[in-house]
Design a protein around this motif. Structure first.
Motif, PDB file in Angstrom:
ATOM      1  N   LEU A 170       0.867  -1.183   0.000  1.00 32.57           N
ATOM      2  CA  LEU A 170       0.000   0.000   0.000  1.00 32.57           C
ATOM      3  C   LEU A 170       0.896   1.223   0.000  1.00 32.57           C
ATOM      4  N   LEU A 171       0.641   2.178  -0.892  1.00 26.07           N
ATOM      5  CA  LEU A 171       1.526   3.330  -1.016  1.00 26.07           C
ATOM      6  C   LEU A 171       0.768   4.525  -1.587  1.00 26.07           C
ATOM      7  N   ARG A 172       1.057   5.715  -1.055  1.00 26.29           N
ATOM      8  CA  ARG A 172       0.462   6.923  -1.634  1.00 26.29           C
ATOM      9  C   ARG A 172       1.221   7.294  -2.898  1.00 26.29           C
ATOM     10  N   TYR A 173       0.439   7.574  -3.958  1.00 27.35           N
ATOM     11  CA  TYR A 173       1.016   8.057  -5.217  1.00 27.35           C
ATOM     12  C   TYR A 173       1.062   9.576  -5.252  1.00 27.35           C
ATOM     13  N   SER A 174      -0.023  10.239  -4.813  1.00 28.67           N
ATOM     14  CA  SER A 174      -0.064  11.698  -4.882  1.00 28.67           C
ATOM     15  C   SER A 174      -1.003  12.254  -3.827  1.00 28.67           C
ATOM     16  N   TRP A 175      -0.752  13.518  -3.463  1.00 29.42           N
ATOM     17  CA  TRP A 175      -1.591  14.267  -2.541  1.00 29.42           C
ATOM     18  C   TRP A 175      -2.448  15.254  -3.331  1.00 29.42           C
ATOM     19  N   PRO A 176      -3.624  15.627  -2.837  1.00 27.96           N
ATOM     20  CA  PRO A 176      -4.436  16.617  -3.538  1.00 27.96           C
ATOM     21  C   PRO A 176      -3.816  18.010  -3.417  1.00 27.96           C
ATOM     22  N   GLY A 177      -4.136  18.856  -4.388  1.00 18.84           N
ATOM     23  CA  GLY A 177      -3.632  20.227  -4.370  1.00 18.84           C
ATOM     24  C   GLY A 177      -2.784  20.506  -5.597  1.00 18.84           C
ATOM     25  N   ALA A 178      -2.625  21.764  -5.928  1.00 11.93           N
ATOM     26  CA  ALA A 178      -1.821  22.205  -7.069  1.00 11.93           C
ATOM     27  C   ALA A 178      -2.258  21.501  -8.347  1.00 11.93           C
ATOM     28  N   GLY A 179      -3.580  21.376  -8.519  1.00 13.20           N
ATOM     29  CA  GLY A 179      -4.108  20.773  -9.728  1.00 13.20           C
ATOM     30  C   GLY A 179      -4.061  19.269  -9.762  1.00 13.20           C
ATOM     31  N   ASP A 180      -3.655  18.633  -8.664  1.00 11.23           N
ATOM     32  CA  ASP A 180      -3.578  17.179  -8.621  1.00 11.23           C
ATOM     33  C   ASP A 180      -4.672  16.635  -7.710  1.00 11.23           C
ATOM     34  N   ARG A 181      -4.717  15.325  -7.548  1.00  7.37           N
ATOM     35  CA  ARG A 181      -5.738  14.702  -6.721  1.00  7.37           C
ATOM     36  C   ARG A 181      -5.112  13.613  -5.857  1.00  7.37           C
ATOM     37  N   SER A 182      -5.859  13.159  -4.867  1.00  5.15           N
ATOM     38  CA  SER A 182      -5.382  12.102  -3.993  1.00  5.15           C
ATOM     39  C   SER A 182      -5.422  10.758  -4.729  1.00  5.15           C
ATOM     40  N   ARG A 183      -4.334   9.997  -4.616  1.00 10.94           N
ATOM     41  CA  ARG A 183      -4.271   8.665  -5.189  1.00 10.94           C
ATOM     42  C   ARG A 183      -3.509   7.736  -4.242  1.00 10.94           C
ATOM     43  N   LEU A 184      -4.062   6.561  -3.991  1.00 14.63           N
ATOM     44  CA  LEU A 184      -3.385   5.496  -3.270  1.00 14.63           C
ATOM     45  C   LEU A 184      -3.201   4.311  -4.203  1.00 14.63           C
TER      46      LEU A 184
END
Length: 408
Positions: free
Chosen positions: A312-326
Motif C-alpha cells: 500500500l503506497l500513496r502516489y499523490s496528494w491533492p492540491g496544485a491541480g492534482d488529486r489524492s491517489r493510493l
C-alpha cells in the motif's frame, strides 16, 4: 558483518511515447482517431533464485530515496525456501530509474542465523534512510521459538545509511522498546514505512509490523501452525527523534498479520493487513492519533487475497491541480497468482482502477513511485512457483488507468 561500497552511476533513460495518428483515407473516409496507447509495463528479474550463491530470494522491499535512487531489498535464503535458516539481507541499487542495477550486495550476514524482513523508510528532513529488520537463530522458526528450551526469539533491529544506500551502519537491537515480552514471532513490514506530514505527529517515522502471541481463545487461534496455539496481530513502531529511538505503537488483534500503512488526507492512518479470518479478504483499520490506537478491524470487500503480504503506497496528494491517489498491489485471488495493481481516489474506501501485472504464480510485492511519476512494483514471480524470481515492473499512471486519469 558485511557492508558494501558504492557502485557505478547510471544515466536517466529516455522516455518513449507511442502515438496513434488519424489518417485521411482516399475517397474522403477517415480512420477513427485514437488516443495515445499507454505503454505496457517493462518487467525484468532483479533477483533470480538459484543464482549468486542463494537457493531462493524472497521478501522484496522497494524504496525511492531522496535523491531518486531505487533500492531493492530482499532476503537471500542460502539453503532452502524456508522462513528460517541461513538467511542474509541483500540489496541492489539503481540510479537510472530501474534501467540498470548494481551487483547484489549484503547488508547483514550473521553466519547461519536469519537476518530478514526488510522495511526501509526515508527521513525527508535529514535524508537518512532507516532500515528496520529482524533476527532469530537460524535453526529456530515460528514453531521452535515458542517451545520450552528455545535458544532465542525473534528480535528487532535497525540500521541506517547516510549516503543514499551505498553503505550501512552496523545493525543495533531495539527489541526492548518495540516488542512486548509475551510476543513470540515478529516481523517488520515487510515492505516500507512512512513519515507523517500532517498534524501534531508531523515528522514521525512509522513502521508497520506484526507478531504472534500465545492464546487459548478459539476465536484467536491460527490453525495452520503446529505446536502450542497462537494468535496473530498487527502493530506499528515509531520514532519521533529522527531514528535515534524507536517505540511500540498501537496494535490490532486477532487474525491480523503482515501489514502496510498509509497517511490519509484527513490526517488519519490506514493500516491494510493480511487477514486470517478465513474470508480471503484484506483487513483494514484506522488510527486518528499517529498510530497509538487503532479502530476495530474491517474486511475490505474489494480486496481479495490468498492470505499473503501486500503493498500500500500513496502516489499523490491533492492540491496544485492534482488529486489524492493510493496504490495497492497483491495476488488478487484465493491462491498466490494474478499479481494485480490497483488505484484509489477516495483514500482506500474503494479501488476504481485495476490492472493485471502477471497472471501466473506471484506472492509478496512492494510499490514505489519514481521522481517522474513512474510506478514501480517489485514482486515475487514465476511460471511454476511464485519464488522463482523477484521481478521489477515499471509502468505509468496511463497504463494503470487505461488513459482515464487526467488529474483533478
Amino acid at each position: 558483518m558485511k557492508r558494501w561500497c558504492s557502485r557505478r552511476e547510471g544515466c536517466p533513460a529516455p522516455l518513449i511515447h507511442v502515438l496513434w495518428i488519424a489518417i485521411l483515407l482516399p475517397g474522403g473516409a477517415c480512420s477513427v482517431t485514437r488516443t495515445p496507447a499507454p505503454a505496457e509495463p517493462d518487467q525484468k528479474p532483479i533477483f533470480v533464485s538459484g543464482r549468486d550463491g542463494y537457493d531462493t530470494y524472497r521478501i522484496p522491499a522497494l524504496l525511492t530515496t531522496g535523491q531518486g535512487t531505487l533500492l531493492a531489498f530482499c532476503e537471500g535464503r542460502k539453503d532452502s525456501r524456508s522462513d528460517h535458516g541461513n538467511i542474509d539481507l541483500l540489496i541492489r541499487r539503481s540510479t537510472d530509474g530501474g534501467e540498470t542495477w548494481s551487483r547484489q550486495e549484503v547488508v547483514w550476514d550473521d553466519g547461519g542465523n536469519t537476518c530478514g524482513n526488510p522495511c526501509p523508510v526515508v527521513d525527508q528532513e535529514t535524508g537518512t534512510i532507516w532500515l528496520l529488520l529482524t533476527h532469530n537463530p537460524g535453526d529456530e522458526g515460528l514453531r521452535e521459538i515458542r517451545l520450552p528450551g528455545a535458544r532465542g526469539t525473534r528480535t528487532v533491529w535497525v540500521t541506517s545509511s547516510e549516503d543514499d544506500g551505498k553503505t550501512w551502519a552496523q545493525p543495533r537491537e531495539i527489541t526492548a522498546t518495540t516488542k512486548k515480552s509475551g510476543w513470540d514471532w515478529y516481523a517488520t513490514g515487510p515492505g516500507v514505512g512512512i513519515q507523517l506530514r500532517q498534524g501534531p505527529q508531523r515528522g514521525r517515522l512509522v513502521i508497520p509490523c506484526d507478531y504472534s502471541y500465545p492464546t487459548s481463545n478459539p476465536d484467536e487461534v491460527v490453525h495452520q501452525y503446529e505446536g502450542p496455539p497462537i494468535g496473530f496481530g498487527s502493530h506499528v513502531i515509531y520514532s519521533d527523534d529522527h531514528g535515534k529511538s524507536w517505540h511500540l505503537g498501537g496494535n490490532i488483534q486477532p487474525q491480523a498479520n503482515e501489514c502496510q500503512v498509509a497517511e490519509l488526507t484527513d490526517g488519519r492512518l490506514l493500516l491494510n493487513f493480511r487477514s486470517y479470518f478465513g474470508r480471503n479478504l484484506r483487513g483494514r483499520s484506522w488510527s486518528s492519533d499517529g498510530g497509538m490506537t487503532w479502530s476495530e478491524s474491517q474486511d475490505d470487500p474489494q480486496l481479495t487475497e490468498p492470505v499473503c503480504q501486500a503493498s500500500l503506497l500513496r502516489y499523490s496528494w491533492p492540491g496544485a491541480g492534482d488529486r489524492s491517489r493510493l496504490l495497492f498491489s497483491n495476488p488478487a485471488a484465493t491462491e498466490r497468482v494474478r499479481m494485480t495493481t490497483r488505484l484509489s481516489y477516495d483514500e482506500g474506501e474503494s479501488w476504481a482502477e485495476s490492472r493485471l501485472l502477471h497472471a501466473g504464480p506471484s506472492a509478496y510485492s512492494s510499490l514505489a513511485v519514481l521522481p517522474d511519476g513512474t510506478i514501480a512494483c517489485l514482486y515475487e514471480r514465476g511460471d511454476e512457483s511464485p519464488y522463482e524470481t523477484i521481478t521489477l515492473a515499471r509502468f505509468g499512471l496511463d497504463w494503470l488507468t487505461q488513459g482515464k486519469d487526467r488529474g483533478d
